[in-house]
Structures are given as C-alpha cells and as structure tokens.
Design a protein around this motif. Structure first.
Motif: not given
Lengths: 345, 204
Positions: A267, A180-181, A177-178, A19-21, A126, A152-153, A120, A260, A122
C-alpha cells in the motif's frame, strides 16, 4: 490525569502518521521519521519485496519478516539509512533508566505494549493484544509518561507511569477475543531507531534505482532466510492452501499477521509511486502505483478469508486458493507495470 | 425479483433491489447490546443510533436507497458469491451502500438476458476510520464504533455509497457478487439507462 498538569515532555510531541492499511509498526516508524523532518511515505514506501520466513511469525501486530538480524528499520526501508534494534531494561530496580536517558538525548523510543492495560486503547480492560507506540516524554515527578499512538483512535499525551509499566511488562496471555495478537510476552521490549537524516532528495533517477533493485529482488529465488521474491510468493500461497486443506489453524493464524506487513508495504509503495507519478506528470508511474495498490487490496480478501475461516481451515481452502491466485496475478501485473514505469523515468 | 414496493414513484429512474434474501450478517447493533453485531472478525459493528432506522428511505448523492432492517437480525450481505436476480431492464449503474473490512476491490458479474456476462470491478474502502480510497461518497459516518463489550468513542464507522457500471447495452437480468468476506452490501439500487431522444447520426 489532566494533561495541563503535566510538565512539558522531554521531546516536542512528534507528528502522528497513519494510513488505513498500515499497522502500528509502520505508524511508529513513520512518526519517528516525521519527527526527523522526513516524509515517511518517501522512506517506508521505497522498498517492495515479498519475504516469508517459515516458523518466524509471532502473534504481534508489529510482526514483520526481517532478514537483517532484528533490524526492522532496515527491513522497512532498505533504500535508506534507517536502522533499529530491540532492547530491554538492564536493571529491574529502575526499568525506565534507558528510556529516561534516550529522551534526555532527544531520541524517541518505540515501546511494545499490551493494549489491555492502556486506557486510551479500545481494548482497555477487555482484550490482550501486542502493540507499539512512541514514547516522547517521561515526568518522574508527576509519574507520567508521554506517548504517541497514531493508530485509531489516535492518542497523544501523558498517561500514568503505572499503566505504562503494566502494559509494557504484560505477559499478554492468550485471549480468545484476539487469536492473532495475544499470547506473546511483551517483556518490556523497546526499539531504538537511528535515522541518519537528512536523506537525499527524491529524484526520478533515485526512484528508478530503487525500483530496479526491488524488481531484481522479486526475480531472485528463495533466500537462505526464507521464501523470497515471486518464487517465494508462489511457494507460500500454495503451502498456505495445502495447510488449510489439512486443517492447520496455525496457517491461518500466521496469514493474518504476516499478510498485514506485506499488505502495508504494498500500500505504501503503491501510494508513493502514484504520488510521484502525479507530481512528476508521469502517468506510467502513477499507473504502476495503482497496480501495486491493487496488490495491497488483494491481500485483504486473502487475509480476511483466513481470519473468518480460522475455526475451520479446510472449509475455506478453496476460497483461499482462489484469492491466492488473484494475489499472484496482481503481483505479476504490478511488477510488469513497475518495469514499464522504470523505462519512463 | 425484487423491486421493493412503494417509493420511488413510477417516474423515478431508480429501481431499489431487494437484497433481503441474501442477508447473512449483522453489522449494526444497538448500544444496549453491542455484542449482537459482528461486522468484522473482531466483532465490531455500526451503532444503530447513528444510522437511519430500519427500512427507512434514504437518499445519497440523489440516489434513493431502502435502508436495511435494523435490530431484526441480519442487515447486510457479506459477499459469498450470491446471485441476485433483478427485473429485466436497461441500466447504467448499480449503486450500493457498502462497507469493507479493510479496503478491498474485487470483480462481480453482470448477467444479461441475451446470455452475455460481463465482469465489473467493485471497490469499497475500509469501514474503520478511513478515507474514501476509491472516490466513494461518504454515506454515513458514525461518531462511535461498537465493540463486543462497549461503545468506543473516537473511532468512526463508515458506510460508503459506491457504484458499479453496467456497460453493456443489453437487458440486465441479475448480478453475482464476489466471493469476498471482506465486502458487505447493505442496500442496492439500479439506475435505469437514460432515454436518448435522437437517433444515432454522423456528419456527412
């Protein structure tokens, strides 16, 4: 490696659930539940609470406040027999031994990984970021491991064991670049999940019981574990604004991660109530669901204000106070709406 | 204000709103320079190659919009409480091309010539591979997502056509956007109130 060359995975590829959230935490548990024939929304959407545990938030996408000694399954699904436990390989000479055994027993395993090493994702090559995926097969002969990742993806298929081992054992170093994680060691962690299914059918009476229990939880003052219920929400949001005003970047860093989990939970709970309200022709329940979804949407503004203000917390303190106030009102409206809905069930 | 010269014609019931003075974010980037865009906190952006060209007239659900400039700096409004004045008139809807960093809903304020102010909900779904949670029309869906250092296949970016009602029967003179960094507006068009031919009447 072309997937057609791989042997069939040990377990039939499980359904992808997203689900998107939600984060990888809910999507991986949802995948495991779906593989057991359960509707993930009915299970992961049943509970609704607020819990903040000071100094507990870790920079991982799958962080979730847990009052049950590491049993994330119980925390995510307090009304169902869903349990989980973390483990790590006992013997580095064969780190895949436990995975191999679980798969041979038709048990899916949720593994922590660093996206930087997964072709796989993103973030491949990086960005370092802690993530979860489901392992459903291991082919020692071809050197492939079969994974399912609904975020996603979405990806489902075999990847070289070497890639998995690098990702699974990554130190996940600090990554600008991150914020938070990253900077959270992966340490070959895995989650074993126990699903004592089939679960009883979802009825109006059963849902009403869950809702009453959830409402009771919100009314309880702070727990020994952390800041819980409506009182905990008040305390957390006021503390957040105060710390931001004092320039504490850590407050905003943990807001994005901690928030989150709360957003995803609201949600899913809201969607469940709206879904059942429509299915059972119970408008009050559907409206309560929509109100709970409004809580999830209010988390967006608070979390993103914190994320974009990460470099200058004091400058966004007033906006955080505004959105924290909106969030508290949304919770209050949603709780009142759920209470009314219980009376109609 | 604010109305953009050129089409639509005088007969059109739609008045495009010029948001250019409020543009404060670059959400669209070319594949040759993906780092130029920074729609969200992760530095992702919409791929220019999959969207209309800058300043192009576009129509979504019959509503005309003027697409923002592309590749010339900022191309959208990251909502920070900006006040947008409009040429005074009677309107029924404020149509938007919008996207959000996670699905979000907030309130904006409609300001009227007579001094009245009405809050109205504005709801926009996630731009990241998500469904239209608020019943919007999918205006544009790209086949790829731009990351700071690469073009990502398999992740779509979504630009939604959403609308906000103007419920008061009074002359609108402007609107204030919410203070919500998750919400981005790329284009706006006001739909005029339909002229009612008959007078109010009731049965005797």
């Amino acid at each position: 490696m072309p997937s057609e060359l791989a042997h069939r995975p040990a377990i039939v590829a499980p359904p992808l659930w997203y689900r998107d959230p939600i984060s990888c935490l809910q999507s991986t548990f949802g995948t495991v539940l779906a593989q057991h024939g359960e509707n993930p929304l009915f299970v992961l959407g049943a509970g609704w609470e607020f819990l903040y545990i000071p100094d507990d938030v870790r920079p991982e996408e799958f962080y979730y406040p847990c009052r049950y000694d590491g049993d994330l399954g119980r925390a995510l699904a307090p009304h169902h027999a869903l349990n989980s436990s973390w483990w790590r390989p006992a013997d580095q000479r064969d780190p895949l031994r436990e995975l191999r055994r679980a798969l041979s027993e038709q048990r899916l395993v949720i593994a922590a990984v660093d996206n930087f090493h997964l072709p796989f994702r993103p973030a491949f090559g990086d960005v370092h970021a802690a993530h979860l995926l489901v392992v459903h097969g291991l082919d020692d002969e071809l050197g492939l491991i079969h994974v399912t990742d609904a975020m996603p993806p979405a990806f489902q298929g075999p990847i070289p064991v070497e890639d998995f081992l690098r990702s699974w054992g990554s130190v996940n170093p600090q990554d600008e670049q991150d914020a938070f994680f990253s900077e959270s060691r992966i340490q070959q962690r895995c989650l074993s999940v126990t699903v004592d299914a089939p679960y009883p059918d979802l009825t109006r009476e059963r849902l009403a019981g869950w809702l009453r229990a959830n409402l009771t939880g919100f009314e309880q003052p702070d727990t020994p574990v952390g800041w819980g219920g409506s009182a905990g929400l008040d305390r957390y949001t006021r503390d957040l604004v105060s710390r931001a005003r004092a320039g504490e970047t850590g407050a905003l860093q943990s807001l994005y991660t901690f928030g989150w989990g709360m957003q995803a939970q609201a949600a899913l709970h809201g969607e469940l109530l709206r879904d059942r309200g429509a299915a059972w022709n119970c408008p009050g329940l559907a409206e309560a669901g929509r109100a709970v979804e409004g809580v999830a949407h209010a988390w967006t503004a608070l979390r993103m204000t914190g994320a974009h203000g990460f470099g200058a917390p004091a400058e966004v303190a007033d906006d955080l106070r505004w959105h924290a106030g909106v969030l508290r009102r949304r919770y209050a409206e949603a709780l009142a709406s759920v209470e009314r809905a219980v009376g109609e069930l | 204000m604010t109305a953009i010269p050129g089409p639509p014609t005088e007969e059109s019931p739609y008045d495009p709103v010029d948001l250019t003075p409020c543009f404060n974010n670059t959400g669209i980037s070319p594949a040759s320079d993906t780092g130029r865009g920074s729609f969200n906190v992760w530095g992702n952006s919409f791929p220019a190659e999959s969207l209309p060209s800058g300043r192009a007239p576009v129509t979504v659900d019959g509503v005309p919009f003027r697409f923002p400039p592309v590749g010339r700096g900022n191309d959208n409004v990251r909502c920070a409480g900006q006040f947008v004045p409009v040429e005074t008139g009677r309107f029924d809807w404020l149509h938007l091309l919008a996207a959000a960093e996670r699905r979000t809903e907030d309130t904006m304020a409609m300001h009227f010539e007579d001094g009245t102010v009405d809050p109205e909900w504005i709801r926009v779904s996630d731009f990241w591979a998500a469904p239209a949670r608020f019943g919007e029309t999918k205006a544009f869906e790209t086949p790829v997502m731009h990351y700071p250092h690469h073009v990502q296949q398999g992740v779509s970016a979504l630009l939604w056509a959403q609308r906000v009602p103007v419920t008061r029967r009074a002359d609108l003179k402007g609107f204030r956007l919410p203070r919500n960094v998750a919400l981005h507006i790329f284009a706006a068009t006001l739909q005029q109130t339909a002229v009612v031919a008959s007078e109010h009447s009731h049965a005797q």
